[in-house]
Design a protein around this motif. Structure first.
Motif, PDB file in Angstrom:
ATOM      1  N   GLY A  40      -1.009  46.426  58.819  1.00 27.42           N
ATOM      2  CA  GLY A  40      -0.420  45.093  58.922  1.00 27.42           C
ATOM      3  C   GLY A  40      -0.275  44.494  57.547  1.00 27.42           C
ATOM      4  N   THR A  41      -1.062  43.452  57.284  1.00 32.78           N
ATOM      5  CA  THR A  41      -0.964  42.769  55.996  1.00 32.78           C
ATOM      6  C   THR A  41      -1.273  43.719  54.844  1.00 32.78           C
ATOM      7  OG1 THR A  41      -1.617  40.723  57.059  1.00 32.78           O
ATOM      8  CG2 THR A  41      -1.776  40.789  54.683  1.00 32.78           C
ATOM      9  N   GLY A  42      -2.225  44.624  55.040  1.00 31.38           N
ATOM     10  CA  GLY A  42      -2.583  45.550  53.974  1.00 31.38           C
ATOM     11  C   GLY A  42      -1.407  46.391  53.518  1.00 31.38           C
ATOM     12  N   ILE A  43      -0.692  46.964  54.476  1.00 33.20           N
ATOM     13  CA  ILE A  43       0.397  47.886  54.141  1.00 33.20           C
ATOM     14  C   ILE A  43       1.685  47.149  53.818  1.00 33.20           C
ATOM     15  CG2 ILE A  43       1.369  48.273  56.464  1.00 33.20           C
ATOM     16  CD1 ILE A  43       1.236  51.312  55.782  1.00 33.20           C
ATOM     17  N   PHE A  44       1.929  46.007  54.460  1.00 35.19           N
ATOM     18  CA  PHE A  44       3.194  45.304  54.302  1.00 35.19           C
ATOM     19  C   PHE A  44       3.159  44.215  53.229  1.00 35.19           C
ATOM     20  CE2 PHE A  44       3.665  46.705  58.840  1.00 35.19           C
ATOM     21  CZ  PHE A  44       4.733  47.563  58.630  1.00 35.19           C
ATOM     22  N   VAL A  45       1.956  43.771  52.823  1.00 31.18           N
ATOM     23  CA  VAL A  45       1.858  42.671  51.856  1.00 31.18           C
ATOM     24  C   VAL A  45       0.974  43.047  50.664  1.00 31.18           C
ATOM     25  CG1 VAL A  45       1.220  40.262  51.484  1.00 31.18           C
ATOM     26  CG2 VAL A  45       2.205  40.947  53.676  1.00 31.18           C
ATOM     27  N   GLY A 124       0.649  35.934  55.548  1.00 29.95           N
ATOM     28  CA  GLY A 124       1.527  37.087  55.352  1.00 29.95           C
ATOM     29  C   GLY A 124       2.628  37.139  56.404  1.00 29.95           C
ATOM     30  N   TRP A 125       2.273  36.820  57.637  1.00 30.03           N
ATOM     31  CA  TRP A 125       3.254  36.770  58.741  1.00 30.03           C
ATOM     32  C   TRP A 125       4.334  35.739  58.412  1.00 30.03           C
ATOM     33  CZ3 TRP A 125       5.329  33.234  62.088  1.00 30.03           C
ATOM     34  CH2 TRP A 125       5.920  33.711  63.267  1.00 30.03           C
ATOM     35  N   SER A 126       3.915  34.606  57.911  1.00 38.92           N
ATOM     36  CA  SER A 126       4.855  33.542  57.558  1.00 38.92           C
ATOM     37  C   SER A 126       5.836  34.013  56.491  1.00 38.92           C
ATOM     38  CB  SER A 126       4.100  32.307  57.070  1.00 38.92           C
ATOM     39  OG  SER A 126       4.989  31.322  56.597  1.00 38.92           O
ATOM     40  N   GLY A 127       5.333  34.735  55.475  1.00 37.30           N
ATOM     41  CA  GLY A 127       6.191  35.221  54.395  1.00 37.30           C
ATOM     42  C   GLY A 127       7.296  36.129  54.908  1.00 37.30           C
ATOM     43  N   TYR A 128       6.921  37.059  55.796  1.00 41.65           N
ATOM     44  CA  TYR A 128       7.925  37.976  56.344  1.00 41.65           C
ATOM     45  C   TYR A 128       8.898  37.252  57.275  1.00 41.65           C
ATOM     46  CZ  TYR A 128       6.740  42.552  54.546  1.00 41.65           C
ATOM     47  OH  TYR A 128       6.588  43.627  53.711  1.00 41.65           O
ATOM     48  N   MET A 129       8.397  36.329  58.078  1.00 43.59           N
ATOM     49  CA  MET A 129       9.268  35.605  59.007  1.00 43.59           C
ATOM     50  C   MET A 129      10.291  34.753  58.243  1.00 43.59           C
ATOM     51  SD  MET A 129      10.359  34.894  61.965  1.00 43.59           S
ATOM     52  CE  MET A 129       9.165  35.489  63.178  1.00 43.59           C
ATOM     53  N   VAL A 130       9.816  34.075  57.206  1.00 43.54           N
ATOM     54  CA  VAL A 130      10.717  33.249  56.390  1.00 43.54           C
ATOM     55  C   VAL A 130      11.773  34.130  55.723  1.00 43.54           C
ATOM     56  CG1 VAL A 130      10.859  31.792  54.328  1.00 43.54           C
ATOM     57  CG2 VAL A 130       9.049  31.407  56.009  1.00 43.54           C
ATOM     58  N   GLY A 131      11.347  35.302  55.207  1.00 40.39           N
ATOM     59  CA  GLY A 131      12.283  36.224  54.570  1.00 40.39           C
ATOM     60  C   GLY A 131      13.312  36.769  55.549  1.00 40.39           C
ATOM     61  N   LEU A 132      12.855  37.106  56.761  1.00 42.00           N
ATOM     62  CA  LEU A 132      13.764  37.642  57.779  1.00 42.00           C
ATOM     63  C   LEU A 132      14.794  36.599  58.203  1.00 42.00           C
ATOM     64  CD1 LEU A 132      14.226  40.230  59.477  1.00 42.00           C
ATOM     65  CD2 LEU A 132      12.830  39.183  61.263  1.00 42.00           C
ATOM     66  N   LEU A 133      14.339  35.373  58.400  1.00 41.65           N
ATOM     67  CA  LEU A 133      15.260  34.297  58.780  1.00 41.65           C
ATOM     68  C   LEU A 133      16.265  34.021  57.660  1.00 41.65           C
ATOM     69  CD1 LEU A 133      12.800  31.786  60.522  1.00 41.65           C
ATOM     70  CD2 LEU A 133      14.531  33.215  61.625  1.00 41.65           C
ATOM     71  N   THR A 311       1.448  40.597  63.313  1.00 41.02           N
ATOM     72  CA  THR A 311       1.030  39.863  64.512  1.00 41.02           C
ATOM     73  C   THR A 311      -0.158  40.540  65.180  1.00 41.02           C
ATOM     74  OG1 THR A 311       3.302  39.114  64.891  1.00 41.02           O
ATOM     75  CG2 THR A 311       1.793  38.949  66.741  1.00 41.02           C
ATOM     76  N   THR A 312      -0.132  41.886  65.258  1.00 39.87           N
ATOM     77  CA  THR A 312      -1.258  42.592  65.893  1.00 39.87           C
ATOM     78  C   THR A 312      -2.537  42.443  65.085  1.00 39.87           C
ATOM     79  OG1 THR A 312      -0.818  44.727  64.794  1.00 39.87           O
ATOM     80  CG2 THR A 312       0.305  44.320  66.885  1.00 39.87           C
ATOM     81  N   VAL A 313      -2.401  42.457  63.751  1.00 38.92           N
ATOM     82  CA  VAL A 313      -3.590  42.270  62.911  1.00 38.92           C
ATOM     83  C   VAL A 313      -4.218  40.910  63.190  1.00 38.92           C
ATOM     84  CG1 VAL A 313      -4.467  42.128  60.556  1.00 38.92           C
ATOM     85  CG2 VAL A 313      -2.694  43.767  61.118  1.00 38.92           C
ATOM     86  N   LEU A 314      -3.377  39.907  63.217  1.00 40.64           N
ATOM     87  CA  LEU A 314      -3.868  38.550  63.459  1.00 40.64           C
ATOM     88  C   LEU A 314      -4.501  38.442  64.845  1.00 40.64           C
ATOM     89  CD1 LEU A 314      -4.170  35.670  62.511  1.00 40.64           C
ATOM     90  CD2 LEU A 314      -1.810  35.217  63.210  1.00 40.64           C
ATOM     91  N   LEU A 315      -3.858  39.058  65.830  1.00 40.94           N
ATOM     92  CA  LEU A 315      -4.388  39.036  67.200  1.00 40.94           C
ATOM     93  C   LEU A 315      -5.783  39.652  67.252  1.00 40.94           C
ATOM     94  CD1 LEU A 315      -3.654  38.524  70.267  1.00 40.94           C
ATOM     95  CD2 LEU A 315      -2.937  40.922  70.317  1.00 40.94           C
ATOM     96  N   VAL A 316      -5.951  40.826  66.634  1.00 39.91           N
ATOM     97  CA  VAL A 316      -7.236  41.531  66.687  1.00 39.91           C
ATOM     98  C   VAL A 316      -8.298  40.809  65.861  1.00 39.91           C
ATOM     99  CG1 VAL A 316      -8.428  43.702  66.236  1.00 39.91           C
ATOM    100  CG2 VAL A 316      -6.109  43.732  67.141  1.00 39.91           C
ATOM    101  N   LEU A 317      -7.924  40.282  64.705  1.00 42.07           N
ATOM    102  CA  LEU A 317      -8.894  39.554  63.885  1.00 42.07           C
ATOM    103  C   LEU A 317      -9.404  38.300  64.599  1.00 42.07           C
ATOM    104  CD1 LEU A 317      -7.462  39.672  60.241  1.00 42.07           C
ATOM    105  CD2 LEU A 317      -9.559  40.728  61.083  1.00 42.07           C
ATOM    106  N   MET A 318      -8.491  37.561  65.225  1.00 39.94           N
ATOM    107  CA  MET A 318      -8.907  36.354  65.933  1.00 39.94           C
ATOM    108  C   MET A 318      -9.751  36.708  67.152  1.00 39.94           C
ATOM    109  SD  MET A 318      -5.491  33.987  65.524  1.00 39.94           S
ATOM    110  CE  MET A 318      -6.271  32.488  66.123  1.00 39.94           C
ATOM    111  N   TYR A 319      -9.425  37.837  67.766  1.00 42.51           N
ATOM    112  CA  TYR A 319     -10.235  38.346  68.871  1.00 42.51           C
ATOM    113  C   TYR A 319     -11.656  38.661  68.391  1.00 42.51           C
ATOM    114  CZ  TYR A 319     -12.036  41.937  72.032  1.00 42.51           C
ATOM    115  OH  TYR A 319     -12.846  42.677  72.861  1.00 42.51           O
ATOM    116  N   GLY A 320     -11.744  39.421  67.279  1.00 50.50           N
ATOM    117  CA  GLY A 320     -13.052  39.798  66.754  1.00 50.50           C
ATOM    118  C   GLY A 320     -13.885  38.596  66.350  1.00 50.50           C
TER     119      GLY A 320
END
Length: 466
Positions: A40-45, A124-133, A311-320
Motif C-alpha cells: 500500500g503506502t510503502g510500495i506506492f508512496v 497517502g490515499w489523499s495524495g493519490y486521489m487528488v492526483g487521479l482527479l 485503502t486496504t492498508v488503512l482498513l487493516v491498520l484501523m482494524y488492528g
C-alpha cells in the motif's frame, strides 16, 4: 507493587472465551489481511520518498534489509500467535511472557503505531486521489487537500476516507474482510501492470551510483520503509477472530511477508530504473514514473490500483488499532466502557468510532513524514519485545504445546532483536525524542490508572479480602 506480574496463557484464553469476538476468518483471509496491510503506502508512496532522500537506487537493498529484519520477527510472531491466539498481538504476548508493565508499554506504543500509521496511510490515499482527479480534469482546492505545514488548511480527503472506513469496521469484520479481498486483487493487478509496462523501459544507468548516500543511506532508508512491512503484525491482532488460529495465523504471517517482500524489491528496482531517484520525492511516485515514460493510461490504472491498495492498508491498520484497545480494556488497563461489543455487529463499536475520529484529525493536520517515522519506532519496539518474549516462554513454559515452533529460536530471536535495534538506531533523533515523551506519558497513565484497575490487581485484592 508487582509491576512484572504475568497473565497465564490459560487465563488469557479463558478471558477471550467469556468476552470474545466472532470467529469469521480463515487462512486466505489471514494472508489477504497481511497483503492488504503490507502492500500500500510503502510500495506506492514511501518507496519514492526513501529513494530520493535516503538510499537512491540502493532502496532495493533497503527493502532486503527490512525484509530480513521482518522475517526474523515474523517467525517469532508466528510461534506466539499460534501459542496465544488472542487479540492484542505483541501486547498480549508480552503480558504472558514479560509482565504487565512491559505489556502496557508495548500496548501503549502499539496504540501510537496504529494511530499515526493509519493517519500516514490516509494522507497517502489523499495524495493519490487528488492526483487521479487532477488527471481527469478535476482539480480540488489546495487549501482543502494539504495540511497547514504544506500551505493548506486541512487535508479533507484523508479525513473523509478515515471516517468512512471506521463506519465500515463498525458494521463487522466479515464485511470488512470481503472488501479487503476485492481491493487486494485490484492493487496486485496494479503492481503487475506497473512491472509489465515499466520493466522493459528500465535504464541501468539510473542505478549508478547504486548507493549515492553510502550504506548508511541504505540503512536509513530501511528504517523509514520499515513502515511498509507492519502488515503481518496486523494479522496477529486478528487472532481471536480466526477460525483455526493454530494453523492459519502462521500461514498468514509468513506467507504475506514472503509475497510482499519479493514484490517490494521488484517495484523498487523498476521504479529507480526508469526515473532518476532524485525525481521520486512526491506523493505518487509509481504513477509519476509511468507518466514520465509516456504511459498516461497506465498511470491512471496504477493510480486507481494504488488507491485501492492504500485503502486496504488503512482498513487493516484501523482494524488492528481497535483490537489492541479491546485487548487492553479486557485486561482492565484502559476503561472497559469504551470497548463494549455491539449487540448486533459483534464489534467494539465505541472505540472504533473514537479511534476513527482521532485518525481523521491527525491525517487532516499533520505532515506525512513525521507520522511515518513515529510509526516505525513503535513497531520496531514491539518486535524487539515479541522476540524476547518467545525466548523467555521457551524457558519458563517449555512444556506448553506449540502448534508452530520458530526454527532455531536461539539464533532467530536474538537476530530479530539486533536487526530491529539497528533500524531503531538509524531513525532520526527527533523521532526518538517523540518516542521517549510518548513512553513517559504512558508510564504516568499506568501508575495513575492502569495498575490499580488491572484485572490481575482486582483478582489479587479479591483473594486478599477473602
Amino acid at each position: 507493587m508487582n509491576i512484572f506480574r504475568t497473565k497465564s496463557i490459560d487465563l488469557l484464553k479463558e478471558g477471550a472465551e467469556q468476552k470474545g469476538l466472532k470467529k469469521t476468518l480463515g487462512a486466505l483471509d489471514m494472508v489477504m489481511l497481511g497483503i492488504g496491510c503490507i502492500i500500500g503506502t510503502g510500495i506506492f508512496v514511501l518507496t519514492g520518498v526513501a529513494a530520493a532522500k535516503y538510499a537512491g537506487p540502493g532502496i532495493m537493498l533497503s527493502f532486503v534489509l527490512s525484509g530480513l529484519t521482518c522475517a526474523f520477527a515474523a517467525l517469532a510472531y508466528a510461534e506466539l500467535a499460534a501459542l496465544v491466539p488472542i487479540a492484542g498481538s505483541a501486547y498480549t504476548y508480552s503480558y504472558a511472557s514479560l509482565g504487565e508493565i512491559i505489556a502496557w508499554m508495548v500496548g501503549w506504543n502499539l496504540i501510537l503505531e496504529y494511530s499515526v500509521g493509519s493517519s500516514a496511510v490516509a494522507a497517502g490515499w489523499s495524495g493519490y486521489m487528488v492526483g487521479l482527479l487532477k488527471s481527469a480534469g478535476i482539480e480540488l482546492p489546495h487549501a482543502f487537500t494539504a495540511v497547514p505545514a504544506d500551505g493548506g488548511i486541512v487535508n479533507l480527503p484523508a479525513m473523509v476516507i478515515a471516517l468512512f472506513l471506521s463506519a465500515l469496521l463498525v458494521r463487522g469484520t466479515k464485511e470488512s474482510a470481503t472488501l479487503n479481498k476485492i481491493l487486494v486483487f485490484i492493487k496486485l493487478a496494479a503492481v503487475f501492470i506497473f512491472l509489465a509496462l515499466a520493466g522493459p523501459k528500465v535504464n541501468p544507468a539510473n542505478w549508478s551510483p547504486l548507493m549515492p548516500y553510502g550504506f548508511s543511506g541504505v540503512a536509513a532508508g530501511a528504517a523509514i520503509i520499515f513502515f511498509a512491512y507492519i502488515g503481518f503484525d496486523a494479522v496477529a491482532t486478528a487472532a481471536e477472530e480466526c477460525r483455526n488460529p493454530n494453523r492459519d495465523l502462521p500461514i498468514g504471517i509468513v506467507g504475506s511477508l514472503a509475497v510482499c517482500t519479493i514484490l517490494y524489491i521488484a517495484v523498487a528496482g523498476v521504479l529507480t530504473g526508469v526515473v532518476p531517484y532524485q525525481q521520486l520525492n512526491n506523493a505518487e511516485p509509481v504513477a509519476y514514473a509511468l507518466r514520465t515514460i509516456g504511459y498516461n493510461i497506465g498511470s491512471a490504472l496504477v493510480g486507481t490500483g494504488a488507491i485501492a491498495g492504500i485503502t486496504t492498508v488503512l482498513l487493516v491498520l484501523m482494524y488492528g488499532q481497535t483490537r489492541i484497545f479491546f485487548a487492553m480494556s479486557r485486561d482492565g488497563l484502559i476503561p472497559a466502557s469504551i470497548c463494549k461489543i455491539h449487540p448486533k455487529y459483534g464489534t467494539p463499536h465505541i472505540i472504533t468510532i473514537v479511534a476513527g475520529i482521532a485518525v481523521a484529525l491527525i491525517a487532516g493536520f499533520t505532515p506525512i513524514g513525521i507520522i511515518a517515522e513515529l510509526t516505525n519506532i513503535g513497531t520496531l519496539f514491539a518486535f524487539v519485545v515479541a522476540a524476547v518474549g518467545v525466548l523467555v516462554l521457551r524457558f519458563t513454559k517449555p512444556d506448553v504445546h506449540r502448534p508452530f515452533r520458530c526454527p532455531a529460536v536461539t539464533i532467530v530471536a536474538p537476530l530479530a532483536v539486533l536487526s530491529c535495534g539497528y533500524l531503531m538506531y538509524n531513525l532520526p533523533g527527533e523521532t526518538w525524542v517523540r518516542f521517549i515523551i510518548w513512553s513517559a506519558i504512558g508510564l504516568a497513565v499506568y501508575f495513575v490508572y492502569s495498575y490499580r484497575n488491572s484485572a490481575l490487581n482486582k483478582q489479587k485484592v479479591a483473594i486478599e479480602a477473602e
